[in-house]
Design an enzyme around this catalytic site. Sequence first.
Site, mmCIF file in Angstrom:
data_model
loop_
_atom_site.group_PDB
_atom_site.id
_atom_site.type_symbol
_atom_site.label_atom_id
_atom_site.label_comp_id
_atom_site.label_asym_id
_atom_site.label_seq_id
_atom_site.Cartn_x
_atom_site.Cartn_y
_atom_site.Cartn_z
ATOM 1 N N CYS A 1 2.065 63.094 16.426
ATOM 2 C CA CYS A 1 3.580 62.828 16.348
ATOM 3 C C CYS A 1 4.179 62.645 17.738
ATOM 4 O O CYS A 1 4.879 62.481 18.990
ATOM 5 C CB CYS A 1 4.322 61.597 15.224
ATOM 6 S SG CYS A 1 3.054 60.353 14.494
ATOM 7 N N HIS A 2 4.500 64.127 17.103
ATOM 8 C CA HIS A 2 6.236 64.947 17.467
ATOM 9 C C HIS A 2 5.539 66.197 17.545
ATOM 10 O O HIS A 2 6.467 66.958 17.871
ATOM 11 C CB HIS A 2 7.024 64.543 16.836
ATOM 12 C CG HIS A 2 7.266 63.125 16.324
ATOM 13 N ND1 HIS A 2 6.976 62.238 15.305
ATOM 14 C CD2 HIS A 2 8.442 62.098 17.419
ATOM 15 C CE1 HIS A 2 7.972 61.300 15.374
ATOM 16 N NE2 HIS A 2 8.022 60.868 16.549
ATOM 17 N N GLY A 3 4.739 66.178 17.106
ATOM 18 C CA GLY A 3 4.036 67.643 17.905
ATOM 19 C C GLY A 3 3.906 69.372 17.022
ATOM 20 O O GLY A 3 3.798 69.951 16.971
ATOM 21 N N TYR B 1 14.711 57.156 20.757
ATOM 22 C CA TYR B 1 13.418 57.298 20.227
ATOM 23 C C TYR B 1 13.223 59.028 21.636
ATOM 24 O O TYR B 1 13.326 59.893 20.754
ATOM 25 C CB TYR B 1 11.917 56.735 20.889
ATOM 26 C CG TYR B 1 11.242 57.207 19.985
ATOM 27 C CD1 TYR B 1 11.378 56.794 18.466
ATOM 28 C CD2 TYR B 1 9.625 57.615 20.445
ATOM 29 C CE1 TYR B 1 10.381 57.531 17.821
ATOM 30 C CE2 TYR B 1 8.545 58.219 19.882
ATOM 31 C CZ TYR B 1 8.640 58.266 18.597
ATOM 32 O OH TYR B 1 7.525 58.504 17.645
#
Lengths: 426, 172
Positions: free
Chosen positions: B136-138, A296
């Site tokens: 979540c991932h910006g 991940y």
Amino acid sequence: MHGHSTFEPKNGVVKWLEARLPILSFMHGSFVAYPTPKNLNYWWTFGAILSFMLIAQIVTGVVLTMHYTPESTLAFSSVEKIMRDVNWGWMLRYAHSNGASMFFFAVYIHIFRGIYYGSYKAPREVLWILGVIIFLLMMATGFMGYVLPWGQMSFWGATVITNLFSAIPFVGDEITVWLWGGYSVDNPTLNRFFALHYLLPFIIVAVVGLHVWALHVCGQNNPDGVEIKDIEKDTVPFTPHATMKDSLGIVFFLLLYCWFIFYVPNYLGDADNYIPANPMKTPPHIVPEWYFLPFYAILRSIPDKLAGVIAMFAAIAVLAFLPWLDTSKVRSAKYRPIYKIFFWVFVVCAVGLGYLGAMPPEGGFVLASRILAVAYFAFFLIVLPLLGLFEKTKPVPASIADAVLAKHGSASSVAAGAASAPQTKG
Amino acid sequence: MASATTVEPTRRDFLFIATGAVAAVGAAAVVWPLINQMSPDASTLALASTEVDIGAIPEGQIITIKWRGKPVFISHRTEKEIKEAEDVNVATLPDPQTDAARVQKPQWLIVIGVCTHLGCIPLGHQGEYGGWFCPCHGSVYDTSGRIRKGPAPRNLAVPQYSFLTDTKVKIG
């Protein structure tokens, strides 16, 4: 490498069966008389530990199925019912959920052991690749199992992972809709994940069968990485030697497993998964299960969607090419002083990526995961091919017996034979 | 091949290949239902459109409605937000699109609330462009739902929709 079975049936019924299906002599040859290298250490007990965990997961999984409902409005409450109402349900579920973690913990040790001792080198390439396939199947099974309780992390984990496929050019969106059976993760997705989560462990059993078969064709590697030359001098029979050693390994592993089940059953889980799935609200911080974190972190370290997904899958796929990326003719890190250092650096990188995968994707964490992701690939693609050409290895013992006797300081005549040429490939 | 000496293809060769071809088509015909059963079923497809009353949404508010199991953001944009969305050099955007191409009426922005990175739901009125921020991932989106920063490759998708009246919109 198949043992010269000493199995000679005396019982009439056994003789009758042997003439029709020689299964008992096969079992005897594979698990009793089978010659195992004398010098195996406790890192070699993880194969047995993994077999034990596979069976434990199947047994607990099958009984959990008797109480679980794979339907999006009922799944969460059926899991809570298992926890509160079903006899021993709490223990069975904790054994299964922590069992997944223990399974991955054992498989990572098993893989690192293979990398340290060069267990993937000729003639064990197929054995190694079957192992990588088992690892992939385990990841698919573990991921789908985590979706089944239908909590917030289940739902959003499923959303993020299935969306990885949307990165495929041109057909990505169609594939994702096909995987979901709708326009988002929903009941059809849960249903099919349940079906596959039940199926895949049995596929794993089949591939483990091939893995053990391949192992028994080539014979086990060992800490000194030299092939068996003399069955009498270099090996001991599987039973009782390996059977007992493996059993002791399993007992100690069970202690750790039980500690998790009975003392910290939720330590490895995520509190958000005790909130029922809500498709309208993403949790503030999505984290996969710990055993996926290094991959991940690699996914997140790359700011481009497709490239990130490719890098993540490549991080696993590169393992399958290890037998050809490592150019050194010496197997064991015991006789490869520079490789040994790089191996431990690689372990630190992998664990470091795991840590970074759990951290929020911002600031220094992003930079650190980029550095470690580059280091991860550099180990396989730069260090291993070059090291085989430049590294000066230590002399490899002539045989397993020599290695064992040298270690335990016996006759000096043995030491003279120890400085023979390194093993050659093939 | 048993008849290695034969140079000319025989009738038997033809029948052999023809039989094989029919078997291959048959196998494909059996496999297709097994694959296609996983695609969205009739009941899922039937939920394709939804009507929303937008009269009660005050200026500056974003509401989220559910369409095809996904969130759809309906943003009643303020003058300032509209101006910010329009005053952008389109050429500098990762996924260049003018604000006018993304709205039917400037005060109403309707987008699918699913981050184009990995499917999380971005949070409204957050991020440095005053639009959306994905936790979540910006990924950062502006007041037109366009991607400005982060790993998402595309702007938030605009669903098919039409204004039935001034206060009623049909999505899908």
